[in-house]
Design a protein around this motif. Structure first.
Motif, short mmCIF file in Angstrom:
data_model
loop_
_atom_site.label_atom_id
_atom_site.label_comp_id
_atom_site.label_asym_id
_atom_site.label_seq_id
_atom_site.Cartn_x
_atom_site.Cartn_y
_atom_site.Cartn_z
N THR A 100 4.68 -5.64 1.31
CA THR A 100 4.03 -6.93 1.00
C THR A 100 2.72 -7.12 1.76
O THR A 100 2.01 -8.09 1.53
CB THR A 100 4.98 -8.10 1.35
N ASN A 101 2.40 -6.18 2.67
CA ASN A 101 1.13 -6.30 3.42
C ASN A 101 -0.06 -6.25 2.47
O ASN A 101 -0.01 -5.58 1.44
CB ASN A 101 1.00 -5.16 4.45
N PRO A 102 -1.12 -6.98 2.82
CA PRO A 102 -2.29 -7.00 1.92
C PRO A 102 -3.04 -5.67 1.95
O PRO A 102 -2.92 -4.92 2.92
CB PRO A 102 -3.16 -8.12 2.51
N PRO A 103 -3.83 -5.38 0.92
CA PRO A 103 -4.62 -4.14 0.92
C PRO A 103 -5.67 -4.18 2.03
O PRO A 103 -6.12 -5.24 2.43
CB PRO A 103 -5.32 -4.14 -0.44
N ILE A 104 -6.01 -2.98 2.50
CA ILE A 104 -7.12 -2.87 3.47
C ILE A 104 -8.31 -2.38 2.66
O ILE A 104 -8.25 -1.31 2.05
CB ILE A 104 -6.76 -1.85 4.58
N THR A 105 -9.37 -3.17 2.64
CA THR A 105 -10.50 -2.86 1.73
C THR A 105 -11.81 -2.76 2.48
O THR A 105 -12.09 -3.55 3.37
CB THR A 105 -10.62 -3.97 0.67
N PHE A 106 -12.59 -1.77 2.08
CA PHE A 106 -13.98 -1.67 2.55
C PHE A 106 -14.83 -1.63 1.29
O PHE A 106 -14.78 -0.69 0.52
CB PHE A 106 -14.18 -0.38 3.36
N GLY A 107 -15.59 -2.68 1.05
CA GLY A 107 -16.45 -2.73 -0.14
C GLY A 107 -15.85 -3.60 -1.22
O GLY A 107 -15.35 -4.69 -0.95
N LYS A 108 -15.81 -3.08 -2.47
CA LYS A 108 -15.34 -3.88 -3.61
C LYS A 108 -13.87 -4.24 -3.45
O LYS A 108 -13.06 -3.41 -3.06
CB LYS A 108 -15.45 -3.05 -4.90
N GLU A 109 -13.55 -5.46 -3.83
CA GLU A 109 -12.15 -5.89 -3.76
C GLU A 109 -11.35 -5.19 -4.86
O GLU A 109 -11.89 -4.78 -5.89
CB GLU A 109 -12.06 -7.42 -3.98
N VAL A 110 -10.05 -5.09 -4.62
CA VAL A 110 -9.16 -4.45 -5.59
C VAL A 110 -8.98 -5.39 -6.79
O VAL A 110 -8.70 -6.58 -6.61
CB VAL A 110 -7.78 -4.17 -4.93
N THR A 111 -9.19 -4.86 -8.00
CA THR A 111 -9.16 -5.73 -9.19
C THR A 111 -7.84 -5.64 -9.97
O THR A 111 -7.70 -6.27 -10.99
CB THR A 111 -10.33 -5.38 -10.14
N PHE A 112 -6.91 -4.83 -9.48
CA PHE A 112 -5.61 -4.72 -10.16
C PHE A 112 -4.52 -5.20 -9.22
O PHE A 112 -4.67 -5.15 -8.01
CB PHE A 112 -5.33 -3.25 -10.54
N SER A 113 -3.40 -5.62 -9.82
CA SER A 113 -2.28 -6.07 -8.99
C SER A 113 -1.54 -4.83 -8.48
O SER A 113 -1.64 -3.75 -9.06
CB SER A 113 -1.34 -6.96 -9.79
N LYS A 114 -0.73 -5.04 -7.44
CA LYS A 114 0.05 -3.94 -6.87
C LYS A 114 1.00 -3.36 -7.93
O LYS A 114 1.15 -2.15 -8.04
CB LYS A 114 0.88 -4.44 -5.68
N ASP A 115 1.63 -4.27 -8.68
CA ASP A 115 2.59 -3.80 -9.70
C ASP A 115 1.93 -2.88 -10.70
O ASP A 115 2.47 -1.82 -11.04
CB ASP A 115 3.21 -5.01 -10.45
#
Lengths: 191, 215
Positions: A100-115
């Motif tokens: 359930t931890n959030p994604p670690i992102t450098f740059g563009k945010e993640v545009t898809f859900s985890k599922d």
């Protein structure tokens, strides 16, 4: 003696011979120039390949060394992504944990859900094409963890339709390394 | 007429110089390309070694099998002579366990002088354990720590070597040694590559230990 040799007919002969020599040298020069241009193109490609591999090696070295300094998996992952973005100059990168931890992102945010992402991974799909108003790009997924125990995935956006074999190998190595480090840290905590 | 003759000579001379210059630049450029291709080939081989190491990471293997495979790859794919010294915890010493490409004369000499063992802090290899850092000796004959055993360099045709720790925060497995035929054999990119290899092997061996404990 020289003036005797330089009669009109001899001079014509010398001029014709000189012209032939100059023409031959000129043609030779053009051939060399053409080959030089081809060579420069090959050098440019080889140089850029060399520079890319050098950066990849540097990143792998920095990441592998950090394992003994950084204590938690999260710090190691953040450091790894930071190295790839900074040293390798990849524009955007994320790590998406299956927990359930959030994604670690450098740059563009993640545009898809985890599922959505982990469903694709279960189906052995490792590329997702996206089309936004600004641009179209492809997301490459590199699962972290083993087949029966996925821990997360590297989320690698790219504007090119294919990653080179070298780039695929690089990201797979990073994913394998992270798998081992995260698994080890987890087992050590358990014991 | 003489002027015309001299003019012809001059034109031929200038054209020859220009063509010769182009040819020289072409030859230098070809040499540059050859060097670049050589570097890229070395890096391709390095990638192959790392790839082999990680591909087998999840397959159960004993420690010695894994290290033997790695040393085989380093020797056959990359052409480096190498060895693995295992750290014996109770004695706090390194013991030569596996080697590739080293001459029997050198090995016999090491056996006679050191009995295949190096104490922590001694020589270059022992310093790797005490400092937990790689040690690079780019000229064995000039290194003050190794002056007592400088004669061994000539016996083994080893004029430079590097030792890398294979250890994690919790366990010391030993050291990976690479041997060069010439002084100044180790450039920065090679040191970084072998350090990456040693660090990766450390993590894989730790994973093996943790899996064994679970079993």
């Amino acid at each position: 003696m020289v003036t005797e040799l330089l009669t009109a007919s001899n001079l014509i002969f010398i001029v014709i011979l000189s012209t032939i020599i100059v023409v031959v040298l000129f043609v030779l020069h053009q051939v060399i120039l053409h080959k030089k241009i081809q060579l420069f193109k090959i050098i440019t490609t080889t140089e850029s390949e060399y520079e890319e591999r050098k950066k990849q090696q540097q990143v792998l070295y920095n990441i592998s060394s950090s394992v003994f300094i950084l204590s938690s998996s999260e710090k190691i992952i953040k450091n790894a992504l930071n190295e790839i973005v900074t040293m390798y100059q990849w524009p955007s990168l994320s790590y998406i944990p299956i927990s359930t931890n959030p994604p670690i992102t450098f740059g563009k945010e993640v545009t898809f859900s985890k599922d959505e992402i982990f469903d694709k991974i279960k189906q052995n799909i490792t590329q997702i094409k996206t089309d936004t108003n600004e641009s179209s790009y492809i997301i490459f997924l590199f699962p972290v963890g083993q087949k029966d125990n996925i821990l997360g995935t590297l989320y690698v956006p790219s504007t090119t339709s294919e990653l080179s074999a070298n780039q695929v190998f690089f990201f797979k190595t990073i994913a394998s390394f992270l798998t081992l480090v995260i698994t080890n840290n987890y087992k050590i905590k358990e014991t | 007429m003489i002027i015309l003759f001299l003019l012809c000579l001059f034109i031929i001379f200038v054209t020859s110089i220009i063509t010769l210059r182009s040819f020289c630049i072409f030859t230098v450029t070809q040499k540059k390309l050859r060097n670049l291709r050589k570097q890229v080939l070395i890096m391709t081989n390095e990638s192959m070694v790392i790839n082999n190491l990680f591909e087998s990471a999840y397959i159960y293997k004993s420690k010695y099998e894994r290290i033997e495979k790695l040393l085989d790859d380093i020797y056959t794919i990359m052409g480096w002579r190498c060895s693995f010294f295992e750290f014996i915890d109770k004695d706090q010493q390194l013991e030569l366990k596996i080697h590739r490409g080293l001459s029997p004369v050198y090995l016999n000499t090491v056996r006679e002088i050191l009995h295949n063992r190096i104490s922590t802090g001694d020589y270059a290899s022992g310093r790797v354990i005490s400092t937990r850092q790689p040690v690079i000796v780019n000229d064995w004959l000039k290194d003050p720590h190794l002056s007592k055993v400088a004669f061994v360099a000539k016996i083994g045709d080893i004029y430079s070597f590097a030792a890398f720790p294979i250890m994690t925060r919790y366990k010391n497995y030993g050291t990976l040694h690479l041997y060069g035929h010439h002084a100044n054999n180790f450039k920065l990119n090679e040191v970084e590559f072998f350090a990456t290899l040693a660090n990766s092997l450390s993590v894989i061996l730790e994973n093996d230990d943790l899996n064994n404990e679970r079993r």
